[in-house]
Design an enzyme around this catalytic site. Structure first.
Site, mmCIF file in Angstrom:
data_model
loop_
_atom_site.group_PDB
_atom_site.id
_atom_site.type_symbol
_atom_site.label_atom_id
_atom_site.label_comp_id
_atom_site.label_asym_id
_atom_site.label_seq_id
_atom_site.Cartn_x
_atom_site.Cartn_y
_atom_site.Cartn_z
ATOM 1 N N CYS A 1 22.401 68.558 56.159
ATOM 2 C CA CYS A 1 23.543 68.813 57.042
ATOM 3 C C CYS A 1 23.825 70.296 57.293
ATOM 4 O O CYS A 1 23.159 70.919 58.094
ATOM 5 C CB CYS A 1 24.792 68.094 56.535
ATOM 6 S SG CYS A 1 26.022 68.007 57.844
ATOM 7 N N LYS B 1 21.603 69.868 48.023
ATOM 8 C CA LYS B 1 22.154 70.707 49.107
ATOM 9 C C LYS B 1 22.579 72.089 48.614
ATOM 10 O O LYS B 1 23.355 72.205 47.649
ATOM 11 C CB LYS B 1 23.341 69.972 49.732
ATOM 12 C CG LYS B 1 23.929 70.606 50.969
ATOM 13 C CD LYS B 1 24.943 69.633 51.571
ATOM 14 C CE LYS B 1 25.583 70.123 52.842
ATOM 15 N NZ LYS B 1 26.488 69.101 53.416
ATOM 16 N N ASN C 1 26.272 64.516 58.267
ATOM 17 C CA ASN C 1 27.564 63.895 58.577
ATOM 18 C C ASN C 1 28.404 65.011 59.185
ATOM 19 O O ASN C 1 28.876 65.895 58.457
ATOM 20 C CB ASN C 1 28.290 63.427 57.313
ATOM 21 C CG ASN C 1 27.798 62.104 56.789
ATOM 22 O OD1 ASN C 1 28.317 61.058 57.121
ATOM 23 N ND2 ASN C 1 26.770 62.170 55.939
ATOM 24 N N GLU D 1 22.364 61.864 55.579
ATOM 25 C CA GLU D 1 23.046 62.413 54.396
ATOM 26 C C GLU D 1 24.044 61.365 53.870
ATOM 27 O O GLU D 1 24.687 60.677 54.666
ATOM 28 C CB GLU D 1 23.823 63.670 54.819
ATOM 29 C CG GLU D 1 24.699 64.293 53.742
ATOM 30 C CD GLU D 1 25.678 65.356 54.295
ATOM 31 O OE1 GLU D 1 26.158 65.206 55.443
ATOM 32 O OE2 GLU D 1 25.938 66.329 53.569
ATOM 33 N N GLU E 1 33.627 69.083 50.124
ATOM 34 C CA GLU E 1 32.291 69.184 49.499
ATOM 35 C C GLU E 1 32.259 70.280 48.440
ATOM 36 O O GLU E 1 31.560 70.157 47.427
ATOM 37 C CB GLU E 1 31.223 69.472 50.560
ATOM 38 C CG GLU E 1 30.833 68.259 51.358
ATOM 39 C CD GLU E 1 29.533 68.487 52.107
ATOM 40 O OE1 GLU E 1 28.483 68.659 51.458
ATOM 41 O OE2 GLU E 1 29.581 68.509 53.353
ATOM 42 N N ASN F 1 24.894 66.865 46.164
ATOM 43 C CA ASN F 1 24.656 66.172 47.428
ATOM 44 C C ASN F 1 23.134 66.218 47.612
ATOM 45 O O ASN F 1 22.561 67.276 47.874
ATOM 46 C CB ASN F 1 25.392 66.911 48.557
ATOM 47 C CG ASN F 1 25.316 66.162 49.873
ATOM 48 O OD1 ASN F 1 24.443 65.346 50.082
ATOM 49 N ND2 ASN F 1 26.230 66.487 50.770
#
Ligand code: CDV
Length: 311
Positions: free
Chosen positions: A168, A123, A193, A47, A142, A106
Site C-alpha cells: 500500500c 510493510k 487499502n 493488503e 497503522e 502488516n
C-alpha cells in the site's frame, strides 16, 4: 526470447467488521478458481485481505488482536493453500501478523505453485497517526497497531523471475521500487487499502485514482519491471475505498484494470523478458546511473535554505 507468466489481479469488495475468516476465504477461493480457469499461474490478493481494514477504529487490544493471524496457514486459511496447490497456482496474500514473540506487522506473503512460502514482506512505510484523533471522520491507526518491517525490500527468485513485494503506502515512495530495481526486480506485487477521503487534505480526494496509477506506473517504467497493484474497494464500514486494481507493464502502460469496486479478477499474460527491453536500453543502470552524484547531493542536504514563501 519470452518468459510469459499469467497473473491475476484479484480485487476484493468490502469486508465487513463481523465477516468471519472462513467466509472471506470462501471469497478468495472463488477468485482463485476463476483465475486458475483463466490460466493464471499467480493470483495477487490485496493488503489485509482476510479482514476489514481495522486501523480505521481505535480498538481495545483484546478486539484488535482478533484481526491478527498467529499462524499462516491457520485452520481458516489452510483451504486456500490446499486449493492453490491442487490447482498448481501460486498466490500473494496480505494479512495482519502477530509473531510468536509478540511483534505486530502488516505483512504479505508470496506462495509458490507447490505451496511453499517463497517470500514474506513486512510493510516499511506505515501511514496515518500514532494516537486517535477525534477530528477525523475515521481513524488511520497503522502507526499505533504495527511496527515497521525490519527487513527492507528484497527480491526473491520465484515464478521464473525476480519478484519483490510492497504494501500500500510503500507504493508512493520511489525508494521502494528503486531498492527492488537495483536488485533487478521483474515483478512487484502490491496490495492496498486506500480510503478515497484523505482527512489531512481533502483536496487530494479527487486525485486518489490518478495518484494510484501515477506512482505505480512510474515505479514500473523507471525500474523496468511489471507492477501488479490490487486493492480492496467499495464502501467498507462506511468508508469509500479505492478499487482501480491494475497490471502495469515495464513500459508504464496499464494492460489490465478492474472495472468494478467489488470482488473481481482481471488476468494478463506478463512476459518477464519485456523487462530486458528497458533494462538493456534507457534504464541500463550500470551504464547510465550516476550513484556517486546522488550521494554527493544527499550529503549536502540542508545547504540550500527553503524559499521564503511569505513575500
Ligand atoms: N493502507 C495504506 O497504506 N493506505 C494509505 C493511505 C492512508 C494514504 C495509502 O497510501 O494508500
Amino acid at each position: 526470447m519470452s518468459r510469459p507468466l499469467t497473473i491475476a489481479a484479484a480485487q476484493m469488495g468490502p469486508v465487513g467488521r463481523a465477516e468471519t475468516r472462513a467466509h472471506v476465504v470462501e471469497r478468495l477461493l472463488a477468485m482463485l478458481r476463476e483465475s486458475a480457469g483463466r490460466g493464471a499461474e499467480l493470483v495477487v490478493f490485496p493488503e489485509l485481505a482476510l479482514t476489514t481494514f481495522f486501523p480505521r477504529w481505535d480498538l481495545p487490544d483484546e478486539e484488535l488482536l482478533t484481526f491478527f493471524e498467529r499462524d499462516m496457514p491457520s485452520a481458516d486459511t489452510k483451504p486456500l493453500f490446499d486449493e492453490a496447490e491442487r490447482l498448481g497456482v501460486g498466490f500473494h496474500l496480505g494479512y495482519a501478523e502477530l509473531t510468536p514473540d509478540g511483534h505486530r506487522y502488516n505483512t504479505a506473503i508470496l506462495v509458490e505453485r507447490d505451496g511453499h512460502v517463497a517470500a514474506r514482506y513486512r510493510k516499511v512505510h506505515l501511514p496515518g497517526h500514532e494516537e486517535p484523533e477525534a477530528w477525523r471522520p475515521f481513524q488511520h491507526l497503522e502507526r499505533k497497531y504495527f511496527e515497521p518491517g525490519p527487513d527492507s525490500f528484497q527480491v526473491h527468485r520465484a515464478f521464473g523471475g525476480l519478484v519483490g513485494l510492497a504494501i500500500c503506502n510503500d507504493r508512493r515512495w520511489p525508494e521502494t521500487y528503486r531498492v527492488l530495481g537495483l536488485q533487478g526486480v521483474e515483478l512487484v506485487c502490491i496490495g492496498y487499502n486506500t480510503p478515497i477521503h484523505y482527512a489531512p487534505d481533502p483536496a487530494q480526494d479527487r486525485l486518489a485514482a490518478f495518484h494510484n496509477n501515477l506512482v505505480m506506473a512510474a515505479g514500473a517504467y523507471q525500474n523496468a519491471t511489471w507492477v501488479v497493484g490490487v486493492g480492496k474497494g467499495g464502501v467498507e464500514e462506511g468508508v469509500d475505498a479505492l478499487s482501480d486494481s491494475q497490471i502495469i507493464a515495464p513500459s508504464g502502460e496499464v494492460i489490465a484494470r478492474c472495472a468494478t469496486s467489488d470482488d473481481e479478477v482481471v488476468v494478463a499474460v506478463c512476459d518477464l523478458d519485456l523487462c530486458l527491453a528497458y533494462k538493456r536500453t534507457v534504464f541500463d543502470f550500470d551504464r547510465y546511473r550516476r550513484p556517486e552524484m546522488y550521494t554527493r547531493i544527499t550529503s549536502q542536504r540542508g545547504a540550500v535554505e527553503p524559499a521564503d514563501t511569505e513575500s
